[in-house]
Motif scaffolding. Structure first.
Motif, mmCIF file in Angstrom:
data_model
loop_
_atom_site.group_PDB
_atom_site.id
_atom_site.type_symbol
_atom_site.label_atom_id
_atom_site.label_comp_id
_atom_site.label_asym_id
_atom_site.label_seq_id
_atom_site.Cartn_x
_atom_site.Cartn_y
_atom_site.Cartn_z
ATOM 1 N N VAL A 185 -0.276 -5.973 1.922
ATOM 2 C CA VAL A 185 -0.832 -4.526 2.010
ATOM 3 C C VAL A 185 -0.697 -3.644 0.911
ATOM 4 N N PHE A 186 -1.766 -3.088 0.279
ATOM 5 C CA PHE A 186 -1.943 -2.419 -0.749
ATOM 6 C C PHE A 186 -1.500 -1.108 -0.490
ATOM 7 N N PRO A 187 -0.397 -0.322 -1.230
ATOM 8 C CA PRO A 187 0.085 -0.515 -2.617
ATOM 9 C C PRO A 187 1.309 -1.401 -2.549
ATOM 10 N N VAL B 191 -7.938 -4.537 1.966
ATOM 11 C CA VAL B 191 -8.314 -4.364 3.183
ATOM 12 C C VAL B 191 -7.246 -3.685 4.278
ATOM 13 N N CYS B 192 -5.988 -4.396 3.873
ATOM 14 C CA CYS B 192 -4.971 -3.970 5.018
ATOM 15 C C CYS B 192 -4.343 -2.849 4.458
ATOM 16 N N GLY B 193 -4.418 -2.242 3.208
ATOM 17 C CA GLY B 193 -4.257 -0.959 2.723
ATOM 18 C C GLY B 193 -5.093 0.038 3.309
ATOM 19 N N ALA B 194 -6.297 -0.104 3.566
ATOM 20 C CA ALA B 194 -7.308 0.897 3.651
ATOM 21 C C ALA B 194 -7.823 0.888 5.099
ATOM 22 N N LEU C 126 4.677 -5.725 7.859
ATOM 23 C CA LEU C 126 4.682 -6.337 6.649
ATOM 24 C C LEU C 126 5.872 -6.986 6.060
ATOM 25 N N PRO C 127 6.084 -8.270 5.545
ATOM 26 C CA PRO C 127 7.434 -8.522 5.193
ATOM 27 C C PRO C 127 8.004 -7.616 4.126
ATOM 28 N N ALA C 128 9.064 -7.594 4.035
ATOM 29 C CA ALA C 128 10.002 -6.745 3.110
ATOM 30 C C ALA C 128 10.344 -7.533 1.713
ATOM 31 N N TYR C 129 9.229 -7.553 0.960
ATOM 32 C CA TYR C 129 9.252 -8.415 -0.256
ATOM 33 C C TYR C 129 10.219 -7.704 -1.032
ATOM 34 N N ARG C 130 10.654 -8.460 -2.138
ATOM 35 C CA ARG C 130 11.479 -7.792 -3.142
ATOM 36 C C ARG C 130 11.076 -6.597 -3.637
ATOM 37 N N GLY C 131 11.807 -5.561 -3.859
ATOM 38 C CA GLY C 131 11.332 -4.260 -4.372
ATOM 39 C C GLY C 131 10.834 -3.334 -3.732
ATOM 40 N N ILE C 132 10.143 -3.571 -2.700
ATOM 41 C CA ILE C 132 9.244 -2.745 -1.893
ATOM 42 C C ILE C 132 10.242 -1.577 -1.417
ATOM 43 N N LEU D 126 1.913 4.778 5.016
ATOM 44 C CA LEU D 126 0.719 4.589 4.230
ATOM 45 C C LEU D 126 0.084 6.237 4.263
ATOM 46 N N PRO D 127 -0.782 6.378 3.100
ATOM 47 C CA PRO D 127 -1.689 7.459 3.135
ATOM 48 C C PRO D 127 -2.277 7.776 4.607
#
Ligand code: ADP
Length: 468
Positions: free
Chosen positions: A10-12, A22-25, A41-47, A65-66
């Motif tokens: 998911v962006f960003p 797509v999944c961010g908007a 969303l998985p909590a990937y490193r750093g998020i 998200l916005p």
């Protein structure tokens, strides 16, 4: 209507390609339709740190998200605290089965924890394709999940998530589950399992729906697509005009508006040429490429065509990351061609914006393209795409050879280096006639790729399933 929007990018927060865009908007576009959308969303490193996510409980964080859309980050130190999302230089992570099974299973648990039992679980690609299976064969027997429906959106049928078939026993499905639904070519296949179990399946352009029913584009699943009880829908993606906003884009030198595009494009082109150390030649057409360096994106054709393309009076910039063999070949092709060809082997958001804004044309000789966002983004910046008319490219690019001055780009039917070169030559011929070029740019700038109509279509799709 409550929607659990479940994705591996998911962006960003996490992005390798269009799935993230797509999944961010789309969640915001759905929220504007009045839906209660929450993203998983998985909590990937750093998020968690980068986005200052709040801890809800052990292994669960929340950010937004916005549009104030809740994003739940499902954590697992061993599975998600890694450098990449899916694999490393040795290939896919060996435990991707366990990693994404964990993610899928925990979505149900975490929905219950935050007291959000959705009407629709909207899954994206193989990484979340076990959700429809788990819903249908496990959770629906519980009263709170009994009315929930699932949708699987296929963003790319080439990625299926397959594993040794014995792993199926680890999913924890009841005996009533028909295991053949998840097995194909003697392997466990997440995407196939999800397609069969989902209440609805769609893909990201109308043309791709037609194509994935053929052996040429179905990647071994064409007969599965053809045999689904409800026909697969095609809902064309949009682009996020908040992220890709030429009049306000902070990355570009000259804001691009419909009424100033000639000047703005010229300024952005000069800045790009300077940044790339290309000769600053306002009258030499500049062709850009931004994308994954993979077979899908037509890199073989690009490489085959390059020697002849370099004999034209034109400049080229290629920004991409991907398979080592393509990186090596492009690096080799660019060596000694500093005046004409720049290859940037990187993933870089701001450079991508520069290329969309500063190029005259955008290259997309894709072998297949479920929807493709980059051609739409380039058009939003007044840059005309030159594309193989396949998948979503056929749905979005109206080629000059057929549409004349109503075109918004250039297309060719059969993917050969010869046809690709001819399409570029025809683009260069139009470039030599400024009035024609301006007309086509104007058409491209005016083409509406907003998410609004896709959001309507998804809402209708959800409603239709809930009323079944
Ligand atoms: P994909 O098949 O990769 O999903 P799309 O056209 O749907 O292709 O979306 C690609 C997205 O990824 C676009 O937002 C594009 O700008 C971005 N992108 C791809 N490669 C790069 C790169 N090397 N640097 C920056 N952005 C990139």
């Amino acid at each position: 209507m409550k929607i659990a929007f479940c994705a591996s990018e998911v962006f960003p927060f996490a992005k390798t390609g269009g799935l993230a865009d797509v999944c961010g908007a789309l969640p915001l576009a759905l929220k504007k339709e009045g839906l209660d959308v929450r993203v998983f969303l998985p909590a990937y490193r750093g998020i968690v740190d980068a986005f200052e996510a709040q801890k809800i409980s052990e292994g669960l964080f929340q950010t937004r998200l916005p549009g104030d859309i809740p994003v739940y980050l499902i954590a697992h130190e061993g599975y998600f605290d890694r450098d990449s999302f899916y694999g490393d230089e040795r290939g896919d992570y060996a435990d991707n089965f366990e990693r994404f099974l964990f993610f899928n299973q925990h979505i149900f648990e975490r929905c219950q924890e935050v007291e959000f039992i959705p009407d629709i679980i909207h899954c994206h690609d193989w990484q979340t394709a076990l959700l429809p299976v788990l819903l249908k064969y496990k959770y629906r027997q519980f009263e709170n999940w009994a009315a929930t429906k699932s949708i699987l959106t296929i963003h790319n049928i080439a990625f299926q998530g397959f594993f040794p078939k014995e792993q199926i026993l680890k999913i924890g499905l009841p005996e009533s589950y028909p295991q053949e639904d998840a097995i194909i070519y003697d392997r466990l296949n997440f995407l196939k399992a999800g397609m069969i179990a989902a209440d609805g399946v769609n893909t990201v352009s109308p043309q791709y729906v037609v194509e994935i029913q053929t052996p040429e584009f179905g990647c071994g699943l064409d007969h599965v697509v053809r045999s689904l009880s409800s026909p697969v829908k095609g809902i064309l993606n949009g682009i996020d005009y908040d992220s890709w906003n030429p009049p306000t884009d902070p990355f570009i030198e000259a804001p691009i508006f419909a009424d100033n595009f000639q000047i703005a494009k010229a300024v952005n082109k000069e800045v790009l040429q300077l940044a790339l150390d290309l000769p600053v030649e306002p009258r030499v057409p500049l062709f850009g490429f931004v994308g994954r360096l993979s077979h899908q994106k037509g890199i073989e054709i690009l490489l085959e065509a390059l020697p002849q393309l370099l004999s034209l009076s034109a400049q080229f910039v290629i920004l991409g990351m991907g398979e080592a063999k393509y990186e090596t070949a492009l690096r080799k092709a660019a060596a000694g061609q500093r005046d004409q060809l720049v290859f940037i082997s990187n993933y870089c958001e701001y450079r991508a914006h520069h290329i969309y804004a500063g190029s005259d044309f955008f290259l997309m000789p894709s072998v297949f393209e479920p929807c493709g966002l980059t051609q739409m983004i380039s058009m939003a910046y007044g840059t005309l795409p030159v594309v193989h008319l396949v998948g979503g490219l056929r749905d979005t690019v109206y080629g000059y050879d057929k549409r004349g001055l109503e075109a918004n780009g250039f297309g060719f039917e059969v993917l050969t280096a010869r046809n690709f070169i001819q399409a570029l030559e025809s683009a260069i011929a139009v470039y030599q006639v400024p009035a024609e070029m301006d007309q086509l740019r104007c058409n491209a700038l005016k083409t509406d790729f907003s998410w609004t109509s896709a959001a309507h279509a998804y809402q209708k799709f959800y409603q239709c399933l809930l009323s079944d």
